[in-house]
Scaffold this motif. Structure first.
Motif, PDB file in Angstrom:
ATOM      1  N   ARG A   1       0.839  -1.204   0.000  1.00 33.51           N
ATOM      2  CA  ARG A   1       0.000   0.000   0.000  1.00 33.51           C
ATOM      3  C   ARG A   1       0.875   1.255   0.000  1.00 33.51           C
ATOM      4  O   ARG A   1       0.550   2.250  -0.625  1.00 33.51           O
ATOM      5  CB  ARG A   1      -0.954  -0.015   1.200  1.00 33.51           C
ATOM      6  CG  ARG A   1      -2.019   1.067   1.106  1.00 33.51           C
ATOM      7  CD  ARG A   1      -3.102   0.887   2.145  1.00 33.51           C
ATOM      8  NE  ARG A   1      -2.590   0.991   3.503  1.00 33.51           N
ATOM      9  CZ  ARG A   1      -3.296   0.689   4.585  1.00 33.51           C
ATOM     10  NH1 ARG A   1      -4.540   0.271   4.478  1.00 33.51           N
ATOM     11  NH2 ARG A   1      -2.768   0.812   5.790  1.00 33.51           N
TER      12      ARG A   1
ATOM     13  N   ASN B   1     -12.505   1.723   8.124  1.00 35.47           N
ATOM     14  CA  ASN B   1     -13.496   1.369   7.106  1.00 35.47           C
ATOM     15  C   ASN B   1     -14.789   0.899   7.775  1.00 35.47           C
ATOM     16  O   ASN B   1     -14.791   0.419   8.915  1.00 35.47           O
ATOM     17  CB  ASN B   1     -12.968   0.240   6.211  1.00 35.47           C
ATOM     18  CG  ASN B   1     -12.069   0.712   5.069  1.00 35.47           C
ATOM     19  OD1 ASN B   1     -11.660  -0.092   4.237  1.00 35.47           O
ATOM     20  ND2 ASN B   1     -11.752   1.997   5.003  1.00 35.47           N
TER      21      ASN B   1
ATOM     22  N   GLY C   1      -9.961  -1.239  11.396  1.00 33.79           N
ATOM     23  CA  GLY C   1      -8.665  -0.720  10.980  1.00 33.79           C
ATOM     24  C   GLY C   1      -7.601  -1.193  11.951  1.00 33.79           C
ATOM     25  O   GLY C   1      -7.923  -1.801  12.977  1.00 33.79           O
TER      26      GLY C   1
HETATM   27  N1  PLP Z   1      -9.340   4.188   6.634  1.00 34.61           N
HETATM   28  C1  PLP Z   1      -8.517   5.167   7.029  1.00 34.61           C
HETATM   29  C2  PLP Z   1      -8.809   6.563   6.611  1.00 34.61           C
HETATM   30  C3  PLP Z   1      -7.397   4.860   7.829  1.00 34.61           C
HETATM   31  O1  PLP Z   1      -6.574   5.816   8.257  1.00 34.61           O
HETATM   32  C4  PLP Z   1      -7.162   3.517   8.204  1.00 34.61           C
HETATM   33  C5  PLP Z   1      -6.002   3.166   9.002  1.00 34.61           C
HETATM   34  O2  PLP Z   1      -5.007   2.738   8.485  1.00 34.61           O
HETATM   35  C6  PLP Z   1      -8.058   2.540   7.753  1.00 34.61           C
HETATM   36  C7  PLP Z   1      -9.129   2.916   6.973  1.00 34.61           C
HETATM   37  C8  PLP Z   1      -7.855   1.119   8.107  1.00 34.61           C
HETATM   38  O3  PLP Z   1      -6.837   0.521   7.354  1.00 34.61           O
HETATM   39  P1  PLP Z   1      -5.981  -0.675   7.918  1.00 34.61           P
HETATM   40  O4  PLP Z   1      -6.943  -1.757   8.283  1.00 34.61           O
HETATM   41  O5  PLP Z   1      -5.117  -1.080   6.795  1.00 34.61           O
HETATM   42  O6  PLP Z   1      -5.249  -0.174   9.086  1.00 34.61           O
END
Ligand code: PLP
Ligand code: COI
Length: 341
Positions: free
Chosen positions: A83, A226, A285
């Motif tokens: 990512r 999310n 998240g």
């Molecule tokens: N959406 C946003 C805006 C975030 O900052 C995050 C955190 O990383 C997520 C979603 C969740 O993503 P992840 O599960 O990869 O941490």
């Protein structure tokens, strides 16, 4: 320097604490240097650095877990590396290879082993890799030099109370534009979220829910997490949009729901005027893990999902399986856990 063993692990909160070591690597003349651990947490950069003026910077967030058997595991660090590469391409920054990313993360975690919270404390070691564009520049153009850093800090739950239902409110503000940078992890998205968050917090909410920036009719993000919803038919639904950050936690939950619990999963539009289709909802998240959504206020109306005080059975089941994998209590799918030795 600190003595990690003395921390009050059960009450850490989501705060920065200084640790023993950080990682830095410099990019110049087309290549990254080898990178090394440093004690120093301060960076010295040019005032004219593009990261400071034009937001040419990005970051990632992942965690290290002290597992049941005492070992330390990282959860899907390859996904964070990928990512970050996607983000770098969007901002014309040099990519860090998956190998270098994971090696840097391992080095910092290992050097700060005493700060990895004990198994059972509910706390984890939060890992923050980031890249900034530096060097002298004044025109709106990419930097000529970059710094890739990784630091860590022990943290407790992101939302107060951890696995207890949270209250959210829909905001009129957007965190990203329809074809902007919403799908990548750049600081600008978070700068745009500070004011709506502050307004929501003053009104007594944990955070705000963002709608799609084009039509303001569909759910996009739940603060820095999310959205997931469980329908009456036991389908796990999550929004699909080019301005949502693709959450690694979310895709892990979709996998678990489908492959472990035999649920149907759907990535599709989630209309804000059709919340009744969900019997449970949550925000997921790295920092949030899964926080059950107790209620969502839209204008003058409050929509309660499962309950404002109790966690629904499906969200609970998904949460338990996910953290079971992360803490080494449940078998992980191939490649999900990377041990730090
Ligand atoms: N959406 C946003 C805006 C975030 O900052 C995050 C955190 O990383 C997520 C979603 C969740 O993503 P992840 O599960 O990869 O941490
Ligand atoms: C994460 O979950 O890693 C996040 O990025 C949330 C954060 C902005 C604190």
């Amino acid at each position: 320097m600190g003595n990690g063993a003395n921390l009050d692990w059960e009450n850490l909160g989501f705060l920065y604490r200084e640790t023993n070591a950080n990682y830095v690597s410099y990019w110049k003349d087309g290549a990254w240097d080898e990178g090394k651990l440093v004690e120093e947490k301060m960076l010295t950069i040019s005032m004219a650095s593009p990261a400071l003026h034009y937001g040419q910077q990005c970051f990632e967030g992942l965690k290290a877990y002290r597992r049941k058997d005492g070992t330390i595991g990282l959860f899907r660090p390859d996904q964070n590396a990928k990512r970050m590469q996607d983000t770098c391409r969007r901002l014309l920054m040099p990519e860090v290879s998956e190998e270098k990313f994971i090696e840097a993360v391992k080095m910092v975690v290992k050097a700060n082993e005493e700060f990895v919270p004990p198994y059972g404390s509910g706390a984890t070691l939060y890992i923050r890799p980031f890249i900034i564009g530096v060097g002298d520049n004044i025109g709106v153009k990419p930097a000529t030099e970059y710094i890739f850093c990784v630091f860590v800090t022990p943290v407790g739950p992101y939302f107060k109370g951890g696995m207890t239902p949270i209250k959210m409110v829909v905001t009129d503000y957007d965190r990203a534009a329809p074809h902007g940078t919403g799908a990548v992890k750049v600081g600008g998205n978070y700068a745009a979220s500070l004011l709506p968050h502050e307004i929501a917090a003053k009104e007594g909410y944990s955070d705000c829910v963002y709608l799609d920036p084009k039509t303001h009719t569909k759910i996009e993000e739940v603060g820095a997490a999310n959205f997931i919803g469980i329908t009456k038919e036991n389908v796990l639904v999550t929004p699909k949009s080019p301005s949502i950050l693709p959450s690694i936690t979310k895709y892990s939950l979709l996998y678990i729901a489908e492959n472990i619990f035999g649920m149907k999963v759907e990535e599709r539009d989630v209309y804000i005027n059709n919340l009744d289709e969900f019997v449970e909802a949550g925000a997921c998240g790295t920092a949030a893990v899964i926080s059950p959504l107790g209620s969502l206020t839209v204008g003058d109306e409050k929509h309660v999902f499962y309950s404002e005080t109790e966690v629904g059975p499906v969200v609970k089941k998904l949460y338990n399986h996910l953290i079971g994998i992360q803490y080494g209590e449940v078998e992980a799918p191939e490649g999900w856990i990377v041990e730090v030795k």
